[in-house]
Each structure stands twice: as C-alpha cells, then as structure tokens.
Design a protein around this motif. Structure first.
Motif, PDB file in Angstrom:
ATOM      1  N   UNK A  57       0.805  -1.209   0.000  1.00  0.00           N
ATOM      2  CA  UNK A  57       0.000   0.000   0.000  1.00  0.00           C
ATOM      3  C   UNK A  57       0.846   1.270   0.000  1.00  0.00           C
ATOM      4  N   UNK A  58       2.013   1.214   0.595  1.00  0.00           N
ATOM      5  CA  UNK A  58       2.887   2.387   0.575  1.00  0.00           C
ATOM      6  C   UNK A  58       3.345   2.687  -0.851  1.00  0.00           C
ATOM      7  N   UNK A  63       2.684   5.906  -5.973  1.00  0.00           N
ATOM      8  CA  UNK A  63       2.336   5.987  -7.389  1.00  0.00           C
ATOM      9  C   UNK A  63       1.137   6.903  -7.601  1.00  0.00           C
ATOM     10  N   UNK A  64       0.111   6.764  -6.746  1.00  0.00           N
ATOM     11  CA  UNK A  64      -1.079   7.593  -6.914  1.00  0.00           C
ATOM     12  C   UNK A  64      -0.814   9.055  -6.551  1.00  0.00           C
ATOM     13  N   UNK A  82      -7.910   4.671  -1.704  1.00  0.00           N
ATOM     14  CA  UNK A  82      -7.876   3.252  -1.353  1.00  0.00           C
ATOM     15  C   UNK A  82      -6.568   2.896  -0.646  1.00  0.00           C
ATOM     16  N   UNK A  83      -5.453   3.380  -1.184  1.00  0.00           N
ATOM     17  CA  UNK A  83      -4.157   3.088  -0.571  1.00  0.00           C
ATOM     18  C   UNK A  83      -4.073   3.673   0.833  1.00  0.00           C
ATOM     19  N   UNK A  84      -4.537   4.902   1.000  1.00  0.00           N
ATOM     20  CA  UNK A  84      -4.488   5.542   2.316  1.00  0.00           C
ATOM     21  C   UNK A  84      -5.343   4.788   3.324  1.00  0.00           C
ATOM     22  N   UNK A  89      -4.795   5.411   7.306  1.00  0.00           N
ATOM     23  CA  UNK A  89      -5.024   6.859   7.314  1.00  0.00           C
ATOM     24  C   UNK A  89      -6.442   7.129   6.830  1.00  0.00           C
ATOM     25  N   UNK A  90      -7.415   6.703   7.632  1.00  0.00           N
ATOM     26  CA  UNK A  90      -8.795   6.650   7.161  1.00  0.00           C
ATOM     27  C   UNK A  90      -9.419   8.032   7.003  1.00  0.00           C
TER      28      UNK A  90
END
Length: 602
Positions: A57-58, A63-64, A82-84, A89-90
């Motif tokens: 996810x990092x 990338x995003x 999504x990654x966060x 990191x909601x």
C-alpha cells in the motif's frame, strides 16, 4: 517498493515527502531535493493498481500521489484514497475520496461519482457515527446515481441508507433493492456486501436460517474471487463475526475461517496474475475488537486482554471511534471478572454513552452492590430494542441476575421467559443454554432439584457452544443446587469449576468457588488462593521476571508489546501486594510449585 513494480515504469526520482488536501485543491509538499514527477498518468495508475493488488500500500500511495500531482482526476484520487485507507489513514482517505467524487462529477462520470460519495458516507458514519456529514454525502450520492440510472450506483447508495436506518423493515427492503441492482449490473462486490448486511440484519431480528444463508452465499462469492475488492471480503467476514456473536454459535465462522486460512493466498481482483494478498493483510484493518471478543467468549482471557489492549492503543493513536463494539467495553467486562473494578470504571468513563457500555456498567453496579442501578440501566436499554431482538439477550441475561440481587424473583422469572422465547426462535445452543441458566437461577432457592436440571442443561449447552467461562459459572451454580442432596457431586463440580476459573484467570469467580468449597468443609489453602489470583499469562511473566528478564525482553519472548508486558507486571504487583520486581522474583522462587502448577495441584 515492490521489485515487480519497477519494471512497469521508467525510473522515477524521489517523490514528495507528503501531501496536503486543503483549501479546495491538491498541493504537493516538495522535498528539498528537486522532484521529477512522471506525466504518464495511465502508467502511474496501472502501477498503483498493481501495488494495491499485491498489498504494497505504501508503494501504491506513492504511485497515486504522483498521478494526482500530474492529473488530479477521479481515477487517481480514488486509487490514492484506497491506498491511504489500507495504510490506516482513514480520515485522509475519506477526504481524498470526497475530492474524487467532485472530480468524477466535473468529468460527468456519475456512476463512479455516486460510488465515491456513498463510500464517503459509509466511512464518515463509521468514523464518527450518524449525523449531518454522512447524511449530506448520501444526498450527493443519490443525486449522482440518479444521473447514472443503468448502473449499480444506486445500489451502493441503498446500502449506505440501509446501514443508517433505524427501521429494520425499511433497511431490509433497501438491501433487497441493492441486491437486485447488483445482479442487474453484474456488480459482485455490491451483491456480496448487501447480502452480508441483510443477513446480519435478519439474524438480529431472530431469523437465523435466512441470515446464515445470506452470509454463507456472500462468503462463497467473496472467497471465490467473484468479488474484486478485497475490502468486500473483509466486510463480509466482519459481518459473519458479528452474526456469530449474536447467535452464539461459531460453526459457520469456524468453517469459513478454516477455509480462508487454508487458502491464505487469495485471488482478489482483475490483476490476480500479478500476485495475491495474504488473509492477514486483508483483515488487519477490521478485526481488533472482534478477535478480543471471540477470545473473551471462549475463555482465553489472556489472549483477549492482549488483543483488546492493542485495539484500544490503535484507537487512541488514530483518534477515531471503533467500527464495531468498543474494545474498552469488552476489556471492562474482563477487568470485572478479574476483580479490578477501579480499572473497569476508568475504562468506561469515556464510553459510557455507547450502547455496548450498558452491560459492563451494570456488571460494575452489581459488583459494587448497587443492584437498583443495574436493573434501571438494563431495563431501559432492553426496552429500546424490539421485544424479539437477539441483541437484547445479553441485557436480559444480566437483568435476571440484577433482579435476583434486588430480591424481585417474579420479575426475574418474566425476563427468563423472554430469553426462552428468543432462544426458541434462534435455535442457538448458546441461547438455549442462556435460557436454561435463567430458569435455573430463578428457581434455585425455591426448587433446587428443578434448578439443578436446568443448570446442568445450561452447563452442557455452554460447553457445546465453546463458551468456557459461562459453562464454568453454570457448573458452580449446579454445585450449589445439589449441595444439600449430593455433597460429593457438589464438591466435585465446584472443584472442576474452580480449575476452569484458575486456568482462565477469572479471579472473582475463583474466589467464589473457593468460598463455596470452604463452606462445604473443603480446605483451599491461603497460598494457593493467592497464586490463583494470577492468570496463566501473569504466571508466565512472573517466571520470566524471576529469570531476570526486562519488560522488553519479556515482550519479545511472549510476542506481546512492551506496554502489555509492563501491564502484566503491574497487575502481578497489585494482585499479590508486592512492591518491586525483586519481590516478584523472590515470591516466584519461594512459591515455585504453585507458580508452575496446574489447577489440579492446588
């Protein structure tokens, strides 16, 4: 960053140290070094999507972030959100997803706009409860969905509406419509989620057969890879755990859990060929309180304590609310069983207004001799639920105890009738055991023989449901019921209950069992009683302290956090009235046989 991702794009220089969403726009926070941001957004999006699938996810976030800096469109913002979210990191994730809604709407992509707004509505409600913010996002979601009528967008809005509805009939109808919309548009993720949520809802209304069918169907679709979003699998599994807690039976959960952990590597999306993600990564963001609650229910109190302390620490770090039962309420239950009433009271101060706090608050009232307050709390909370609601059972079972403590046997009998009626509808072994226990408790004084039959049935039922602590408590009550008619059986059953309490570290119940045995003329021994106040985990910690290990070394040896190790040491000092680690070590040496002994040797 994953090696496999490096071949997707040309070399990328350092990206920003952070990011900020403020004042209506995206701002990249630059590092001191010169940053070269790639402008090939399609390649960046592909890279981010691949890393999401692989569970890195990092790397996906990085990338995003670059994609957003190059072109802050809806797709890049969706990916970043999504990654966060999976990185924990909601709050930032919800803010970014809100930006993606606006970007999609500007681009006239109303289907993803509606999905993004519905996602934000659900997330804001999970973070902070129902209120103006999630309601506002549901309005935006519905308006966007109205402009995309041939997609499943409206179904996602219906799920968000159903989850926030206090009307169970209306919510069930909305889930039905969401399932229909999902099937009409082949949206497997929406179908799985709506099926699971409907299943949980109808189980709460005491329709277990339909509910389990829905949940089993949702789990099968999610596990097969039919659903493409790994969060869908996590949410479906979470609903299954909630249903298990409601029904008190764990057969379905155990079977699906075994299947899940056996496969371990899950095909979770259109990029399945690029890799798979482990079950642990899928559920890491969901199962804090749930795991602690399961451990507590089956009598693994040490494991429950570790899981709940970790879950509370996670909430404190994030500043968010729990997504299900607050772990502080469950830990308060555990502390009351351990006789640590002041700690239980402290845990409940900040969560006293939550529904799940009612039962531990009432238990604390009973432990401190205030039966009247316990009756008031439990009666008020139970009356706010539908009469046949399964969720009322934990309240009603404790209400029986509170009414008996108050001397109102007739009212306790009426509560027992309500418990039996719900148990008859759910056909759950645990609920049947609760019904037998309630009847046995209410008839114990007037008709010990009849009570003994009910309490024995309760004991066997709890054992069948793998509920170790309630089973041991029913066993001790059975011993009381036969004390006058069968002294030998009463002593044998009480000893078995005492052994179970000792093994679990349920010190209040252990003291009660010892008191009963002494009343029956059976010596228990002061030394054994003192050591018996320690849980198995605390005995392990004591032995390691005696070996000279520090808290960090103990944490490493037992695979727990340093904070938890320190907590166990403090608990040992408190329970045994010792003043230092040196005294703990000395006590362990002098009482080596008791510290290392099993309950049968006490």
């Amino acid at each position: 960053m994953f090696e496999c991702c490096k071949s997707v794009l040309p070399t990328v220089h350092i990206i920003g140290e952070g990011y900020d969403i403020a004042r209506g726009g995206w701002q990249a926070i630059r590092s001191r070094a010169t940053i070269e941001v790639m402008t090939d957004t399609s390649a960046l999006l592909a890279r981010g999507a691949e890393c999401l699938t692989l569970g890195d996810y990092a790397a996906a976030r990085d990338a995003f972030v670059q994609a957003v800096a190059a072109a802050p469109d809806g797709a890049s913002l969706d990916g970043l959100a999504e990654a966060l979210w999976w990185l924990g990191e909601v709050e930032k994730a919800a803010d970014v997803r809100g930006r993606s809604y606006a970007a999609h709407a500007r681009e006239r992509n109303y289907e993803p706009a509606a999905r993004a707004a519905a996602w934000v509505a659900r997330e804001k409600r999970a973070q902070n409860g129902e209120g103006s913010v999630p309601r506002g996002w549901r309005v935006r979601a519905r308006e966007a969905a109205a402009r995309a009528p041939r997609t499943s967008a409206l179904g996602w809005v219906l799920v968000a509406d159903a989850e926030s509805s206090p009307d169970a009939v209306r919510a069930a109808a909305e889930y039905d419509d969401a399932i229909a919309a999902a099937r009409a548009s082949d949206d497997a993720d929406l179908e799985c989620l709506a099926l699971a949520r409907r299943g949980l809802l109808v189980i709460g209304q005491a329709d277990p057969d339909q509910g389990i069918r829905d949940l089993d169907g949702a789990m099968a679709a999610a596990m097969s890879g039919e659903a493409r979003d790994r969060r869908t699998l996590a949410e479906v599994y979470c609903a299954l755990m909630d249903a298990t807690e409601l029904l008190g039976g764990n057969e379905s959960l155990a079977q699906w859990s075994a299947d899940l952990m056996r496969t371990r590597q899950l095909d979770l999306g259109p990029l399945a060929g690029a890799g798979a993600v482990s079950a642990e990564a899928t559920f890491s963001a969901f199962c804090g309180s749930c795991c602690g609650g399961v451990f507590l229910a089956i009598g693994r109190l040490d494991d429950a304590e570790d899981a709940l302390l970790a879950s509370i620490a996670d909430l404190e770090r994030s500043g968010l609310r729990s997504r299900c039962i607050h772990p502080g309420a469950l830990l308060a239950d555990l502390r009351i069983a351990q006789g640590r009433l002041s700690e239980a009271a402290a845990l409940l101060v900040s969560i006293a207004d939550l529904p799940e706090a009612v039962r531990p608050l009432a238990a604390l009232d009973l432990a401190t001799g205030d039966a009247s307050s316990a009756v008031s709390r439990l009666s008020e909370a139970a009356e706010q639920l539908p009469r046949a609601a399964v969720a009322s059972l934990p309240l009603l079972t404790m209400l029986v105890d509170a009414l008996l403590a108050q001397g109102d046997v007739a009212a306790a009998g009426q509560a027992a009738v309500r418990i039996a009626a719900i148990a008859a509808r759910t056909r759950s072994p645990r609920h049947a055991a609760q019904a037998h226990l309630a009847v046995g408790r209410t008839t114990l004084r007037a008709d010990p023989a009849s009570a003994a039959a009910e309490l024995r049935a309760a004991m066997l039922g709890f054992s069948e449901a793998s509920m170790a602590l309630p089973a041991a408590r029913a066993r001790l009550l059975f011993a009381r019921a036969v004390a006058q008619s069968d002294h030998g059986s009463a002593v044998a059953e009480a000893r078995a209950a005492r052994a179970a309490f000792h093994r679990m570290g349920a010190t209040v119940d252990l003291d009660e069992a010892n008191a009963f045995l002494r009343g029956m003329g059976v010596p228990t021994g002061p030394g054994a009683r003192n050591v018996g106040r320690l849980s198995p985990r605390e005995k392990e910690v004591m032995r390691l302290v005696a070996e000279g290990l520090s808290n960090p070394e103990i944490a490493q040896r037992l695979f727990i956090s340093r904070k938890t190790a320190g907590h166990h040491v403090s608990s040992i000092l408190q329970k045994l009235g010792l003043r230092s680690r040196t005294e703990v070590a000395a006590f362990a040496v002098v009482n080596a046989s008791q510290v290392g002994a099993g309950p049968e040797q006490e």
